[in-house]
Scaffold this active site. Structure first.
Site, short mmCIF file in Angstrom:
data_model
loop_
_atom_site.label_atom_id
_atom_site.label_comp_id
_atom_site.label_asym_id
_atom_site.label_seq_id
_atom_site.Cartn_x
_atom_site.Cartn_y
_atom_site.Cartn_z
N ARG A 155 -6.06 17.45 -5.97
CA ARG A 155 -4.59 17.42 -6.00
C ARG A 155 -4.07 17.16 -7.41
O ARG A 155 -4.65 16.35 -8.13
CB ARG A 155 -4.06 16.33 -5.05
N ARG A 206 -6.16 5.06 13.68
CA ARG A 206 -5.54 5.24 12.38
C ARG A 206 -4.50 6.35 12.51
O ARG A 206 -4.80 7.46 12.93
CB ARG A 206 -6.58 5.66 11.36
N HIS A 232 -2.29 5.32 1.83
CA HIS A 232 -3.44 4.41 1.68
C HIS A 232 -3.05 2.97 1.98
O HIS A 232 -3.69 2.03 1.49
CB HIS A 232 -4.01 4.46 0.24
N GLU A 237 -11.35 0.17 5.58
CA GLU A 237 -10.16 0.53 6.36
C GLU A 237 -10.38 0.31 7.85
O GLU A 237 -9.47 -0.10 8.56
CB GLU A 237 -9.76 1.98 6.06
N ASN A 293 -10.55 7.34 13.90
CA ASN A 293 -9.83 7.99 12.82
C ASN A 293 -9.99 9.49 13.04
O ASN A 293 -11.02 10.07 12.73
CB ASN A 293 -10.44 7.55 11.48
#
Ligand code: ADP
Length: 401
Positions: free
Chosen positions: A240, A90, A179, A384, A7
């Site tokens: 955010r 990823r 996601h 993940e 990743n």
């Protein structure tokens, strides 16, 4: 089959080696501050663990460092590189081109590069990781697993904005949702944990981490996702903003004499619970500590966060005309029982009842709703890396026959 999961971000590169026979993690680690001073953290399943400063001028050097460690006679977990059957990468944004995982070829890299515009922070960093691995292990099969792919089953009514259609045609401006790797893993794990047939259940996954999104998964396919064209839309997150009226931004720009990059910086880095709490923290643990000491803004930030999650869950229950499972996952979702309780208190109209004792327990997967609840409420640890490894293995088996 052994899989190396990569990743790659702009200055860090996380990795895991997973043995797919047992799904056991043989080694994991992260190369951080690549191009700065270089910090290498490494841990094996057999108990070796260290963190050290190693110069890593670029991603190729970082991959070098991790590969050397993996084959080291004392610290390593493999004898030589040929033991790695597949590298699973990823990849954040696959646009509309990628609806599943793919073998990384020159064509795929070219197609991904075309998506760079859509994810300027993430895609180039992912591709640097791919390039570094290709240089050092040119003969190893590489598979790309996209964060957007699982969300590609959304229908136009869910993915189109109320903008002139020509902008979708011209620039592919639409909701992509993110996601996806986590939402896929968690929705499948929920069905497995509850002994349900995935093709018959309606699940809402609340991935609540620093970045946060909600996903409606009906019969194994994504119906809607709260993140949009970028990962900025939807929930109030760590830093955010989530949904904001664009009209407010024009107003703000005029009042404060800001240009677009400055506005985007505010929305991405200075907003969310950090901004609401007057810069106290983007970390939910710190906000909780402050709330206990009667900090009103910390309390408000957590309240707004929970309210927004509940609103999305309610709307996604409507989008699917019902819901069987609501699942909490990621840093906040897995660990913050107070937030879970607050979110669920808005959802009593769905017939949800939480078992307060269960809600305070911790496990890889746990049902926190009680026997009276009409909807199962679960907490599941996302994984993940394992999902990337599983998808990479599936692609490898397909192409290798
Ligand atoms: P990301 O992968 O998006 O960076 P994570 O899924 O790792 O995010 O989640 C990070 C968030 O999880 C942080 O905001 C942190 O505050 C929160 N978190 C982690 N542990 C706890 C905890 N025990 N209680 C509340 N929040 C927690």
């Amino acid at each position: 089959m052994k899989i190396l999961v990569i990743n790659s971000g702009s200055s860090s590169l996380k990795f895991q080696v997973i043995d797919m026979e047992t799904e056991e993690v043989l080694a994991r680690g992260v190369c951080e501050r690549i191009g700065i001073d270089g910090i290498f953290t490494y841990k094996t399943g057999s108990g070796i663990s260290f963190k050290e400063q190693v110069t890593m001028e670029n991603h190729t050097q970082a991959v070098h460092v991790l590969l050397d460690t993996l084959i080291d006679p004392e610290k390593g977990v493999i004898k030589d590189f040929s033991e790695i059957d597949v590298i699973g990468h990823r990849l954040v944004h696959g646009g509309e081109k990628f609806t599943g995982s793919v073998v990384i070829t020159d064509e795929v890299i070219e197609a991904m590069t075309e998506c760079n515009d859509l994810a300027p922070l993430h895609n180039p960093a992912n591709l640097i990781g791919v390039d570094a691995c290709r240089r050092l292990m040119p003969d190893t099969l590489m598979v790309g697993v996209f964060d957007t792919a699982f969300n590609q089953t959304m229908e136009p009514k869910a993915f189109l904005y109320g903008l002139p259609y020509r902008y979708y045609e011209k620039y592919k401006i639409r909701r992509y949702g993110f996601h996806g790797i986590s939402h896929k893993y968690v929705s499948q794990r929920a069905a497995e944990f509850m002994h349900q047939d995935l093709r018959r259940v309606k699940t809402i996954v609340c991935h609540l981490g620093n970045g946060a999104s909600i996903c409606a998964v009906k019969y194994g396919k994504v119906v809607d996702n709260s993140m949009g064209f970028t990962p900025l839309e939807g929930l109030v997150m760590g830093t955010r903003s989530g949904d904001v009226d664009p009209g407010a931004l024009e107003f703000l720009a005029k009042k404060e004499n800001l240009d677009l990059p400055q506005i985007m910086k505010i929305l991405n880095q200075e907003s969310g619970v950090l901004g609401i709490s007057k810069n106290l923290s983007s970390d939910f643990r710190e906000l909780k500590d402050a709330e206990i000491k009667y900090n009103e803004k910390a309390s408000l930030a957590r309240e707004i966060f929970a309210y927004k999650v509940a609103k999305y869950v309610g709307s996604y229950a409507a989008a699917m005309n019902g819901v069987d499972n609501i699942v909490f996952t990621a840093g906040v979702g897995e660990n913050d029982s107070d937030i879970r309780e607050e979110i669920c208190s808005y959802l009593e109209f769905l017939g949800i009842h939480i078992d307060e004792v269960k809600n305070r327990e911790s496990a890889e997967a746990i049902k926190i709703s009680d026997g009276m609840s009409k909807v199962n409420v679960l907490v599941i640890r996302t994984n993940e890396e394992l999902e990337i490894a599983r998808q990479a293995a599936e692609v490898a088996r397909r192409v290798q026959g």
